[in-house]
Design a protein around this motif. Structure first.
Motif, PDB file in Angstrom:
ATOM      1  N   LEU A  57      24.863  13.296  24.756  1.00 18.55           N
ATOM      2  CA  LEU A  57      24.206  13.529  23.475  1.00 18.55           C
ATOM      3  C   LEU A  57      22.756  13.035  23.506  1.00 18.55           C
ATOM      4  CD1 LEU A  57      24.374  14.617  20.642  1.00 18.55           C
ATOM      5  CD2 LEU A  57      25.423  12.464  19.931  1.00 18.55           C
ATOM      6  N   LYS A  58      22.545  11.869  24.091  1.00 17.70           N
ATOM      7  CA  LYS A  58      21.185  11.332  24.227  1.00 17.70           C
ATOM      8  C   LYS A  58      20.308  12.295  25.028  1.00 17.70           C
ATOM      9  CE  LYS A  58      18.646   7.415  26.101  1.00 17.70           C
ATOM     10  NZ  LYS A  58      18.755   6.072  26.702  1.00 17.70           N
ATOM     11  N   ASN A  59      20.812  12.807  26.136  1.00 18.71           N
ATOM     12  CA  ASN A  59      20.048  13.739  26.964  1.00 18.71           C
ATOM     13  C   ASN A  59      19.783  15.065  26.248  1.00 18.71           C
ATOM     14  OD1 ASN A  59      19.896  11.874  29.057  1.00 18.71           O
ATOM     15  ND2 ASN A  59      21.761  12.644  30.035  1.00 18.71           N
ATOM     16  N   ALA A  60      20.749  15.531  25.477  1.00 18.14           N
ATOM     17  CA  ALA A  60      20.564  16.780  24.735  1.00 18.14           C
ATOM     18  C   ALA A  60      19.466  16.633  23.689  1.00 18.14           C
ATOM     19  CB  ALA A  60      21.873  17.209  24.084  1.00 18.14           C
ATOM     20  N   ILE A  61      19.467  15.523  22.962  1.00 20.83           N
ATOM     21  CA  ILE A  61      18.424  15.287  21.947  1.00 20.83           C
ATOM     22  C   ILE A  61      17.076  15.115  22.627  1.00 20.83           C
ATOM     23  CG2 ILE A  61      17.590  13.687  20.176  1.00 20.83           C
ATOM     24  CD1 ILE A  61      20.599  13.156  19.532  1.00 20.83           C
ATOM     25  N   ALA A  62      17.032  14.337  23.703  1.00 20.05           N
ATOM     26  CA  ALA A  62      15.772  14.119  24.426  1.00 20.05           C
ATOM     27  C   ALA A  62      15.198  15.441  24.926  1.00 20.05           C
ATOM     28  CB  ALA A  62      15.986  13.153  25.585  1.00 20.05           C
ATOM     29  N   LEU A  64      15.496  18.307  23.499  1.00 18.12           N
ATOM     30  CA  LEU A  64      14.974  19.068  22.361  1.00 18.12           C
ATOM     31  C   LEU A  64      13.676  18.487  21.801  1.00 18.12           C
ATOM     32  CD1 LEU A  64      18.333  19.738  20.464  1.00 18.12           C
ATOM     33  CD2 LEU A  64      16.963  21.401  21.751  1.00 18.12           C
ATOM     34  N   VAL A  65      13.423  17.201  22.046  1.00 17.24           N
ATOM     35  CA  VAL A  65      12.213  16.550  21.508  1.00 17.24           C
ATOM     36  C   VAL A  65      11.309  16.012  22.619  1.00 17.24           C
ATOM     37  CG1 VAL A  65      13.288  15.958  19.296  1.00 17.24           C
ATOM     38  CG2 VAL A  65      13.380  14.319  21.199  1.00 17.24           C
ATOM     39  N   ARG A 157      21.141  19.514  17.903  1.00 13.72           N
ATOM     40  CA  ARG A 157      20.265  20.399  17.127  1.00 13.72           C
ATOM     41  C   ARG A 157      20.249  19.979  15.666  1.00 13.72           C
ATOM     42  NH1 ARG A 157      15.829  22.339  17.062  1.00 13.72           N
ATOM     43  NH2 ARG A 157      16.168  23.034  19.184  1.00 13.72           N
ATOM     44  N   SER A 158      21.385  19.585  15.121  1.00 13.43           N
ATOM     45  CA  SER A 158      21.449  19.144  13.729  1.00 13.43           C
ATOM     46  C   SER A 158      20.620  17.885  13.503  1.00 13.43           C
ATOM     47  CB  SER A 158      22.900  18.898  13.304  1.00 13.43           C
ATOM     48  OG  SER A 158      23.610  20.108  13.279  1.00 13.43           O
ATOM     49  N   VAL A 159      20.666  16.956  14.454  1.00 14.26           N
ATOM     50  CA  VAL A 159      19.840  15.745  14.347  1.00 14.26           C
ATOM     51  C   VAL A 159      18.367  16.119  14.362  1.00 14.26           C
ATOM     52  CG1 VAL A 159      19.123  13.617  15.539  1.00 14.26           C
ATOM     53  CG2 VAL A 159      21.548  14.176  15.333  1.00 14.26           C
ATOM     54  N   VAL A 160      17.967  16.927  15.316  1.00 16.47           N
ATOM     55  CA  VAL A 160      16.551  17.307  15.459  1.00 16.47           C
ATOM     56  C   VAL A 160      16.083  18.124  14.261  1.00 16.47           C
ATOM     57  CG1 VAL A 160      14.923  18.623  16.881  1.00 16.47           C
ATOM     58  CG2 VAL A 160      16.611  17.130  17.966  1.00 16.47           C
ATOM     59  N   ASP A 161      16.918  18.983  13.743  1.00 19.11           N
ATOM     60  CA  ASP A 161      16.533  19.783  12.582  1.00 19.11           C
ATOM     61  C   ASP A 161      16.244  18.932  11.348  1.00 19.11           C
ATOM     62  OD1 ASP A 161      16.688  22.114  14.008  1.00 19.11           O
ATOM     63  OD2 ASP A 161      18.599  22.763  13.145  1.00 19.11           O
TER      64      ASP A 161
END
Length: 165
Positions: A57-62, A64-65, A157-161
């Protein structure tokens, strides 16, 4: 204004305000922390499949940002509080209950007023859009890799959105 009219106007406004998702203004991100307590897993299949969820999850968010990561800025903290995979029976009957839930907190060391905290729940219906087009939905299982990756990406994606660009 009579007290009764005021309460009829204010109470709905407060309830609407509480229902809106919290957002922080995030231009730069200094870090992403994801914690996961294995006791949050509600079934054996999920326990086996979600072993590396914090790092994934950390890598997925990183990813995206990536353009906003730096030494200064806000921190994203996520505490995964529940993981559940549906079983084959519930999938077959259309009652699938796969979900990923966590508490998301955005903090900013440079601006104490810039923060947000909320509970985020993502279910398989929200994750379907992250499944590869080549996936055969009739053979897709909750313990499969495509299913897992879709859940991770939907949550990320929900966090980043919710970050105020």
């Amino acid at each position: 204004m009579p007290r009764r009219i005021v309460s009829r106007l204010i109470l709905p406004a407060l309830l609407i305000g509480l229902a809106l998702p919290a957002m922080a203004r995030v231009d730069k991100i200094a870090g992403i922390d994801v914690t996961f307590d294995p006791s949050a897993v509600t079934n054996a299949a999920a326990a086996k499949r979600f072993t590396h969820i914090a790092d994934d999850l950390k890598n997925a968010i990183a990813g995206l940002v990536a353009d906003r990561l730096g030494d200064e800025g806000a921190r994203i903290g996520i505490d995964i509080s529940e993981v559940e995979l549906s079983n084959s029976f519930t999938e077959a009957t259309g009652a699938a209950d796969t979900r990923l839930e966590g508490i998301v907190a955005i903090t900013d060391a440079q601006d104490n007023s810039n923060f947000a905290a909320y509970v985020l729940t993502v279910n398989i219906d929200q994750a379907r859009g992250f499944l590869p087009e080549t996936v055969d939905m009739t053979t897709l299982t909750a313990s499969g890799d495509a299913y897992y990756q879709a859940m991770i990406m939907a949550f990320a994606r929900s966090v980043v959105d919710r970050l105020d660009l």
